[in-house]
Design a protein around this motif. Structure first.
Motif, mmCIF file in Angstrom:
data_model
loop_
_atom_site.group_PDB
_atom_site.id
_atom_site.type_symbol
_atom_site.label_atom_id
_atom_site.label_comp_id
_atom_site.label_asym_id
_atom_site.label_seq_id
_atom_site.Cartn_x
_atom_site.Cartn_y
_atom_site.Cartn_z
ATOM 1 N N GLY A 133 -1.509 5.209 -11.766
ATOM 2 C CA GLY A 133 -0.998 4.072 -11.002
ATOM 3 C C GLY A 133 -1.973 2.911 -11.129
ATOM 4 O O GLY A 133 -3.155 3.101 -11.409
ATOM 5 N N ARG A 134 -1.480 1.713 -10.955
ATOM 6 C CA ARG A 134 -2.359 0.554 -11.120
ATOM 7 C C ARG A 134 -3.220 0.358 -9.874
ATOM 8 O O ARG A 134 -2.850 0.736 -8.765
ATOM 9 C CB ARG A 134 -1.530 -0.707 -11.393
ATOM 10 N N ASN A 135 -4.363 -0.256 -10.100
ATOM 11 C CA ASN A 135 -5.263 -0.561 -8.988
ATOM 12 C C ASN A 135 -4.731 -1.744 -8.198
ATOM 13 O O ASN A 135 -4.366 -2.773 -8.763
ATOM 14 C CB ASN A 135 -6.658 -0.871 -9.520
ATOM 15 N N THR A 136 -4.665 -1.580 -6.890
ATOM 16 C CA THR A 136 -4.146 -2.620 -6.008
ATOM 17 C C THR A 136 -5.073 -2.743 -4.811
ATOM 18 O O THR A 136 -5.514 -1.732 -4.273
ATOM 19 C CB THR A 136 -2.730 -2.246 -5.516
ATOM 20 N N PRO A 137 -5.383 -3.939 -4.366
ATOM 21 C CA PRO A 137 -6.240 -4.075 -3.183
ATOM 22 C C PRO A 137 -5.517 -3.634 -1.919
ATOM 23 O O PRO A 137 -4.293 -3.419 -1.934
ATOM 24 C CB PRO A 137 -6.538 -5.580 -3.149
ATOM 25 N N ALA A 138 -6.252 -3.511 -0.832
ATOM 26 C CA ALA A 138 -5.647 -3.170 0.456
ATOM 27 C C ALA A 138 -4.638 -4.248 0.829
ATOM 28 O O ALA A 138 -4.897 -5.442 0.660
ATOM 29 C CB ALA A 138 -6.718 -3.053 1.530
ATOM 30 N N VAL A 139 -3.496 -3.822 1.314
ATOM 31 C CA VAL A 139 -2.432 -4.777 1.623
ATOM 32 C C VAL A 139 -1.506 -4.172 2.672
ATOM 33 O O VAL A 139 -1.416 -2.948 2.813
ATOM 34 C CB VAL A 139 -1.629 -5.140 0.342
ATOM 35 N N VAL A 140 -0.814 -5.035 3.404
ATOM 36 C CA VAL A 140 0.191 -4.606 4.364
ATOM 37 C C VAL A 140 1.559 -4.998 3.816
ATOM 38 O O VAL A 140 1.784 -6.160 3.480
ATOM 39 C CB VAL A 140 -0.032 -5.251 5.751
ATOM 40 N N TYR A 141 2.441 -4.020 3.713
ATOM 41 C CA TYR A 141 3.775 -4.246 3.155
ATOM 42 C C TYR A 141 4.832 -4.262 4.258
ATOM 43 O O TYR A 141 4.744 -3.499 5.221
ATOM 44 C CB TYR A 141 4.141 -3.137 2.161
ATOM 45 N N SER A 142 5.833 -5.096 4.070
ATOM 46 C CA SER A 142 7.011 -5.055 4.922
ATOM 47 C C SER A 142 7.891 -3.896 4.461
ATOM 48 O O SER A 142 7.614 -3.254 3.429
ATOM 49 C CB SER A 142 7.794 -6.364 4.811
ATOM 50 N N ARG A 143 8.941 -3.630 5.193
ATOM 51 C CA ARG A 143 9.871 -2.561 4.802
ATOM 52 C C ARG A 143 10.430 -2.828 3.405
ATOM 53 O O ARG A 143 10.478 -1.939 2.542
ATOM 54 C CB ARG A 143 11.019 -2.456 5.800
ATOM 55 N N GLU A 144 10.871 -4.054 3.146
ATOM 56 C CA GLU A 144 11.449 -4.395 1.859
ATOM 57 C C GLU A 144 10.412 -4.280 0.743
ATOM 58 O O GLU A 144 10.702 -3.770 -0.342
ATOM 59 C CB GLU A 144 12.033 -5.812 1.890
ATOM 60 N N GLU A 145 9.208 -4.735 0.996
ATOM 61 C CA GLU A 145 8.149 -4.660 -0.014
ATOM 62 C C GLU A 145 7.776 -3.217 -0.319
ATOM 63 O O GLU A 145 7.408 -2.888 -1.457
ATOM 64 C CB GLU A 145 6.929 -5.434 0.470
ATOM 65 N N THR A 146 7.889 -2.354 0.670
ATOM 66 C CA THR A 146 7.596 -0.937 0.452
ATOM 67 C C THR A 146 8.529 -0.348 -0.586
ATOM 68 O O THR A 146 8.107 0.417 -1.468
ATOM 69 C CB THR A 146 7.718 -0.155 1.775
ATOM 70 N N ILE A 147 9.810 -0.703 -0.510
ATOM 71 C CA ILE A 147 10.773 -0.194 -1.486
ATOM 72 C C ILE A 147 10.488 -0.757 -2.871
ATOM 73 O O ILE A 147 10.658 -0.066 -3.883
ATOM 74 C CB ILE A 147 12.212 -0.512 -1.035
ATOM 75 N N LYS A 193 13.580 3.856 7.158
ATOM 76 C CA LYS A 193 14.572 3.073 7.902
ATOM 77 C C LYS A 193 14.028 2.567 9.231
ATOM 78 O O LYS A 193 14.503 1.563 9.765
ATOM 79 C CB LYS A 193 15.821 3.926 8.188
ATOM 80 N N HIS A 194 13.037 3.247 9.776
ATOM 81 C CA HIS A 194 12.524 2.922 11.105
ATOM 82 C C HIS A 194 11.128 2.285 11.044
ATOM 83 O O HIS A 194 10.427 2.256 12.049
ATOM 84 C CB HIS A 194 12.483 4.191 11.961
ATOM 85 N N VAL A 195 10.757 1.801 9.901
ATOM 86 C CA VAL A 195 9.423 1.244 9.687
ATOM 87 C C VAL A 195 9.509 -0.258 9.464
ATOM 88 O O VAL A 195 10.409 -0.749 8.781
ATOM 89 C CB VAL A 195 8.766 1.923 8.463
ATOM 90 N N GLU A 196 8.576 -0.987 10.052
ATOM 91 C CA GLU A 196 8.503 -2.434 9.829
ATOM 92 C C GLU A 196 7.308 -2.813 8.955
ATOM 93 O O GLU A 196 7.393 -3.707 8.134
ATOM 94 C CB GLU A 196 8.397 -3.161 11.178
ATOM 95 N N LYS A 197 6.173 -2.105 9.144
ATOM 96 C CA LYS A 197 4.956 -2.435 8.407
ATOM 97 C C LYS A 197 4.294 -1.166 7.870
ATOM 98 O O LYS A 197 4.199 -0.160 8.573
ATOM 99 C CB LYS A 197 3.961 -3.188 9.303
ATOM 100 N N VAL A 198 3.834 -1.242 6.634
ATOM 101 C CA VAL A 198 3.117 -0.139 5.996
ATOM 102 C C VAL A 198 1.771 -0.655 5.509
ATOM 103 O O VAL A 198 1.700 -1.643 4.776
ATOM 104 C CB VAL A 198 3.911 0.443 4.813
ATOM 105 N N SER A 199 0.714 0.000 5.940
ATOM 106 C CA SER A 199 -0.635 -0.390 5.534
ATOM 107 C C SER A 199 -1.094 0.496 4.379
ATOM 108 O O SER A 199 -1.044 1.726 4.471
ATOM 109 C CB SER A 199 -1.603 -0.249 6.711
ATOM 110 N N TYR A 200 -1.541 -0.146 3.294
ATOM 111 C CA TYR A 200 -2.003 0.603 2.122
ATOM 112 C C TYR A 200 -3.470 0.299 1.845
ATOM 113 O O TYR A 200 -3.878 -0.868 1.837
ATOM 114 C CB TYR A 200 -1.174 0.241 0.891
ATOM 115 N N ILE A 201 -4.261 1.347 1.630
ATOM 116 C CA ILE A 201 -5.643 1.178 1.202
ATOM 117 C C ILE A 201 -5.809 1.881 -0.143
ATOM 118 O O ILE A 201 -5.275 2.974 -0.349
ATOM 119 C CB ILE A 201 -6.643 1.747 2.235
#
Length: 344
Positions: A133-147, A193-201
């Protein structure tokens, strides 16, 4: 109020570990869990009627570490049932899943929790070692961005492990015990379906271990193909409830059909069995195909593979052989450069 605040800052995390015939791996897994820097945890190990001594190893660990609760199922019921048993017993505010052939870094729980707490996210996800997988910095995704991330399989997949979930959300959406090889897919879709924000590190805190005998590496068969009908159902649901991003699920379905077709070719499946499978994968791609969906393909290589399988199986096979040849040449080139770099 102060007591409530302290509980939020120091919640108990329930660690669910399903176990089935993983004797060569289970010690390393349990060692990594016992070494967690987050002290507020309970570990629920569910032995799914192992026959290789894995269950006995778990019992010995349970005798030494009282944070570990060992559960033995009377008969083999599968991964989803084992996870559900663990979830039913979980008393923590949050849940994380660790597969018993994998292992984790000592600060997995600590970093996942602080990421979720700091960003006020619904779910937190960490980087994974063992999956490209590609290297990505820490980021917070919306529900749509998660998909969008899931459709591109980067920087994370929709596995149950490597993530921290609120316990209430997991208990409300148990794993489908009839599903094989796609239980995580169904689980994460319902959770999403029940998530608004996803935090990725990006920290690679979870070590995924590739096993030749694991479910995901089993030969192409009817059970592996269940994922196609699961994706059909998800695409229909998304079209009704999330029409603005339904194309991403269609792209996931097309990509899955191509990946299964590639696996069938790479495994050198006998021609009498291969062609019916390739036709089945082609039908799946055709069910979800449209030019608008194709345009959202994450790479030109993937787009070419999807379009070729949609149009003609023979063309797809020729392209697949070409891709495989290029992969071998690239591997040899990388090895040569590595040897030159070390002076060998």
């Amino acid at each position: 109020m102060e007591q409530v605040r302290r509980e939020w800052e120091r919640p108990v995390i329930s660690v669910i570990v399903p176990v089935y015939n993983v004797m060569p791996y289970i010690e390393r897994c349990l060692e990594s869990i016992a070494a967690q820097t987050w002290p507020y945890m309970e570990v629920i190990i569910v032995d799914d009627s192992s026959t290789d001594g894995s269950g006995r190893i778990c019992d010995l660990w349970g005798e030494q570490d009282k944070r570990l609760e060992i559960v033995h199922l009377p008969e083999n019921r599968g991964l989803s049932a084992a996870r559900n048993e663990g979830v039913a017993r979980a008393g923590g505010a949050f849940i994380t899943f660790i597969d018993s052939d994998d292992y984790v870094e000592p600060d997995l729980l600590e970093k996942l929790y602080y990421s979720l707490h700091r960003e006020e996210a619904d779910i937190s996800i960490c980087g994974t070692d063992g999956i490209a997988g590609r290297n990505t910095p820490a980021v917070v995704y919306s529900r749509e961005e998660t998909i969008h991330c899931l459709a591109r399989r980067s920087p994370f997949l929709w596995t149950a492990w490597g993530k921290l979930f609120p316990t209430a959300l997991v208990k409300a959406h148990p794993f489908e015990e009839r599903a094989v090889c796609c239980e995580d897919l169904l689980f994460f879709y319902e959770i999403w379906k029940h998530v608004e924000k996803v935090s990725y590190i990006p920290d690679k805190l979870y070590h995924y271990v590739q096993r030749k005998d694991s479910l995901i590496n089993r030969p192409i068969d009817s059970k592996r193909c269940i994922v196609l009908s699961v994706l059909d159902d998800i695409c229909r649901d998304a079209a009704m409830n999330f029409p603005e991003i339904a194309y991403e699920f269609e792209q996931i379905a097309m990509d899955t059909g191509v990946r299964l077709a590639m696996e069938a070719l790479e495994a050198r499946t006998a021609e009498g069995e291969l062609l019916p499978y390739l036709k089945r994968f082609q039908e799946s791609v055709r069910r979800h195909f449209s030019l608008s969906v194709l345009r959202h393909c994450p790479s030109f290589k993937s787009m070419t593979a999807q379009l070729s399988l949609y149009l003609d199986i023979t063309v797809f096979r020729v392209l697949a052989i070409t891709f495989q040849g290029m992969k071998v040449l690239q591997a040899k080139w990388d090895q040569t450069k590595k040897g030159q770099g070390t002076g060998t």
